[in-house]
Design a protein around this motif. Structure first.
Motif, PDB file in Angstrom:
ATOM      1  N   SER A 227      -0.631  11.180   5.150  1.00 29.15           N
ATOM      2  CA  SER A 227      -1.669  10.440   5.867  1.00 29.15           C
ATOM      3  C   SER A 227      -3.033  10.829   5.314  1.00 29.15           C
ATOM      4  O   SER A 227      -3.292  12.013   5.072  1.00 29.15           O
ATOM      5  N   ASP A 228      -3.883   9.833   5.117  1.00 25.21           N
ATOM      6  CA  ASP A 228      -5.226  10.046   4.585  1.00 25.21           C
ATOM      7  C   ASP A 228      -6.190  10.266   5.750  1.00 25.21           C
ATOM      8  O   ASP A 228      -6.387   9.374   6.580  1.00 25.21           O
ATOM      9  N   LEU A 229      -6.801  11.440   5.813  1.00 27.00           N
ATOM     10  CA  LEU A 229      -7.714  11.754   6.908  1.00 27.00           C
ATOM     11  C   LEU A 229      -9.008  10.952   6.842  1.00 27.00           C
ATOM     12  O   LEU A 229      -9.820  11.006   7.771  1.00 27.00           O
ATOM     13  N   ALA A 230      -9.209  10.206   5.754  1.00 29.29           N
ATOM     14  CA  ALA A 230     -10.367   9.306   5.687  1.00 29.29           C
ATOM     15  C   ALA A 230     -10.161   8.075   6.565  1.00 29.29           C
ATOM     16  O   ALA A 230     -11.113   7.353   6.872  1.00 29.29           O
ATOM     17  N   ASN A 231      -8.928   7.839   6.982  1.00 36.58           N
ATOM     18  CA  ASN A 231      -8.636   6.721   7.870  1.00 36.58           C
ATOM     19  C   ASN A 231      -9.394   6.915   9.187  1.00 36.58           C
ATOM     20  O   ASN A 231      -9.355   8.004   9.774  1.00 36.58           O
ATOM     21  N   PRO A 232     -10.089   5.889   9.670  1.00 34.11           N
ATOM     22  CA  PRO A 232     -10.891   6.043  10.891  1.00 34.11           C
ATOM     23  C   PRO A 232     -10.089   6.379  12.140  1.00 34.11           C
ATOM     24  O   PRO A 232     -10.672   6.724  13.172  1.00 34.11           O
ATOM     25  N   VAL A 233      -8.766   6.303  12.080  1.00 29.11           N
ATOM     26  CA  VAL A 233      -7.963   6.682  13.240  1.00 29.11           C
ATOM     27  C   VAL A 233      -8.097   8.174  13.529  1.00 29.11           C
ATOM     28  O   VAL A 233      -7.881   8.618  14.666  1.00 29.11           O
ATOM     29  N   TYR A 234      -8.490   8.958  12.497  1.00 28.61           N
ATOM     30  CA  TYR A 234      -8.657  10.401  12.682  1.00 28.61           C
ATOM     31  C   TYR A 234     -10.118  10.724  12.986  1.00 28.61           C
ATOM     32  O   TYR A 234     -11.019  10.223  12.313  1.00 28.61           O
ATOM     33  N   PRO A 235     -10.380  11.572  13.979  1.00 31.64           N
ATOM     34  CA  PRO A 235     -11.760  11.943  14.300  1.00 31.64           C
ATOM     35  C   PRO A 235     -12.435  12.622  13.114  1.00 31.64           C
ATOM     36  O   PRO A 235     -11.779  13.343  12.348  1.00 31.64           O
ATOM     37  N   PRO A 236     -13.737  12.409  12.932  1.00 34.19           N
ATOM     38  CA  PRO A 236     -14.459  13.084  11.844  1.00 34.19           C
ATOM     39  C   PRO A 236     -14.294  14.599  11.946  1.00 34.19           C
ATOM     40  O   PRO A 236     -14.325  15.168  13.037  1.00 34.19           O
ATOM     41  N   GLY A 237     -14.103  15.231  10.807  1.00 30.41           N
ATOM     42  CA  GLY A 237     -13.974  16.681  10.787  1.00 30.41           C
ATOM     43  C   GLY A 237     -12.574  17.201  11.030  1.00 30.41           C
ATOM     44  O   GLY A 237     -12.363  18.420  11.052  1.00 30.41           O
ATOM     45  N   THR A 238     -11.595  16.302  11.214  1.00 29.90           N
ATOM     46  CA  THR A 238     -10.217  16.764  11.391  1.00 29.90           C
ATOM     47  C   THR A 238      -9.780  17.532  10.146  1.00 29.90           C
ATOM     48  O   THR A 238      -9.841  17.005   9.039  1.00 29.90           O
ATOM     49  N   PRO A 239      -9.372  18.788  10.299  1.00 27.24           N
ATOM     50  CA  PRO A 239      -8.998  19.574   9.116  1.00 27.24           C
ATOM     51  C   PRO A 239      -7.655  19.130   8.542  1.00 27.24           C
ATOM     52  O   PRO A 239      -6.806  18.577   9.256  1.00 27.24           O
ATOM     53  N   ALA A 240      -7.480  19.366   7.262  1.00 32.66           N
ATOM     54  CA  ALA A 240      -6.191  19.089   6.634  1.00 32.66           C
ATOM     55  C   ALA A 240      -5.122  19.958   7.291  1.00 32.66           C
ATOM     56  O   ALA A 240      -5.347  21.133   7.579  1.00 32.66           O
ATOM     57  N   HIS A 241      -3.963  19.379   7.530  1.00 29.78           N
ATOM     58  CA  HIS A 241      -2.878  20.126   8.162  1.00 29.78           C
ATOM     59  C   HIS A 241      -1.562  19.392   7.937  1.00 29.78           C
ATOM     60  O   HIS A 241      -1.546  18.271   7.418  1.00 29.78           O
ATOM     61  N   ILE A 242      -0.485  20.025   8.326  1.00 31.97           N
ATOM     62  CA  ILE A 242       0.839  19.415   8.225  1.00 31.97           C
ATOM     63  C   ILE A 242       1.407  19.282   9.629  1.00 31.97           C
ATOM     64  O   ILE A 242       1.487  20.267  10.368  1.00 31.97           O
ATOM     65  N   ALA A 243       1.773  18.066  10.001  1.00 31.89           N
ATOM     66  CA  ALA A 243       2.406  17.834  11.296  1.00 31.89           C
ATOM     67  C   ALA A 243       3.919  17.926  11.116  1.00 31.89           C
ATOM     68  O   ALA A 243       4.480  17.285  10.224  1.00 31.89           O
ATOM     69  N   PHE A 244       4.557  18.737  11.953  1.00 29.45           N
ATOM     70  CA  PHE A 244       6.007  18.879  11.910  1.00 29.45           C
ATOM     71  C   PHE A 244       6.603  18.311  13.191  1.00 29.45           C
ATOM     72  O   PHE A 244       6.063  18.504  14.286  1.00 29.45           O
ATOM     73  N   TYR A 245       7.739  17.625  13.039  1.00 27.39           N
ATOM     74  CA  TYR A 245       8.350  16.895  14.145  1.00 27.39           C
ATOM     75  C   TYR A 245       9.699  17.507  14.512  1.00 27.39           C
ATOM     76  O   TYR A 245      10.564  17.694  13.650  1.00 27.39           O
ATOM     77  N   LEU A 246       9.852  17.787  15.790  1.00 28.32           N
ATOM     78  CA  LEU A 246      11.065  18.383  16.333  1.00 28.32           C
ATOM     79  C   LEU A 246      11.882  17.293  17.025  1.00 28.32           C
ATOM     80  O   LEU A 246      11.388  16.634  17.951  1.00 28.32           O
ATOM     81  N   ALA A 247      13.112  17.077  16.573  1.00 30.07           N
ATOM     82  CA  ALA A 247      13.952  16.007  17.114  1.00 30.07           C
ATOM     83  C   ALA A 247      14.486  16.380  18.496  1.00 30.07           C
ATOM     84  O   ALA A 247      15.042  17.471  18.675  1.00 30.07           O
TER      85      ALA A 247
END
Length: 237
Positions: A60-80
């Motif tokens: 996911s590109d954090l430049a997308n306006p769906v993300y608040p300004p200043g959102t740091p780079a990170h990895i989201a992990f999903y638990l089933a």
């Protein structure tokens, strides 16, 4: 640690959230052999990561306006999980903070995001049409396990068992070492054929590799310039 990633009550997917999708893809392709390509079957034309043809993550590109300004780079992990609403209720009852309430991700599944009692972020995933990780055992470059290093590993372990209703067999909970330990966060363990090549990644100044004390020197931590990190170990022969 038994490799059952992708099963119910185990982590099943990751999404790299970055401000430099191209640079991140180039680094990880070179270091871990991952392939980055647009998923033409996806209506969003999302970028998917794969190993030997097996999908292992998204970008996911954090430049997308769906993300608040200043959102740091990170990895989201999903638990089933089996029932996301019930598991969110269990998680909050065991001390988690709900960040994003459950919502439908099209017809693929349902997502919720929380902060666990030790301060690590994680997401829950109730699958519908998208199962998540499906790859053969011992595949080089594939997810091997998950690690949460924190100052209260036993509390964290009990929290996740209470949330899902069963132990996380593919996750290790380890105590942080030293006053300079980083904030709690989940990290993915990747199994590779040539660990030395990953460690040498820091030589060109594009990434760094360290040997975290809490793992006993058994794995290296690879970090991108933005701070996206993975724990890398030699593949079992």
């Amino acid at each position: 640690m038994t490799t059952r990633l992708g099963s119910e009550n185990e982590f099943c997917w990751m999404d790299l959230k970055t401000r430099d999708p191209g640079g991140t893809a180039a680094l990880l392709s070179k270091t871990l052999g991952w392939r980055f390509a647009v998923d033409e079957k996806d209506w969003r034309k999302a970028t998917r990561i794969s190993v030997d043809g097996h999908p292992i993550g998204g970008v996911s590109d954090l430049a997308n306006p769906v993300y608040p300004p200043g959102t740091p780079a990170h990895i989201a992990f999903y638990l089933a999980v089996d029932d996301i609403d019930r598991r969110v209720e269990a998680a909050t009852a065991h001390g988690a903070r709900l960040v994003v309430p459950p919502f439908d991700a099209g017809d693929q599944g349902r997502i919720a995001t929380l902060i666990d009692p030790v301060g690590a972020a994680f997401s829950l995933w109730q699958r519908h049409h998208f199962p998540g990780w499906r790859f053969p055992p011992n595949l080089a470059g594939s997810p091997h396990g998950m690690v949460l290093a924190c100052d209260q590993p036993d509390e964290a372990r009990h929290f996740y068992e209470g949330t899902t209703g069963s132990p996380l067999l593919c996750a290790d909970f380890i105590a942080t070492v030293g006053p300079g330990a980083s904030a709690p966060r989940w990290e993915l363990v990747v199994a590779v054929d040539d660990l030395d090549s990953v460690v040498r990644a820091h030589d060109d100044g594009q990434a760094s590799a360290t040997w975290p004390e809490e793992t006993g020197g058994r794995v290296a931590r690879w970090s991108s310039p933005e701070g996206l990190s993975f724990l890398v170990r030699r593949k079992e022969q």
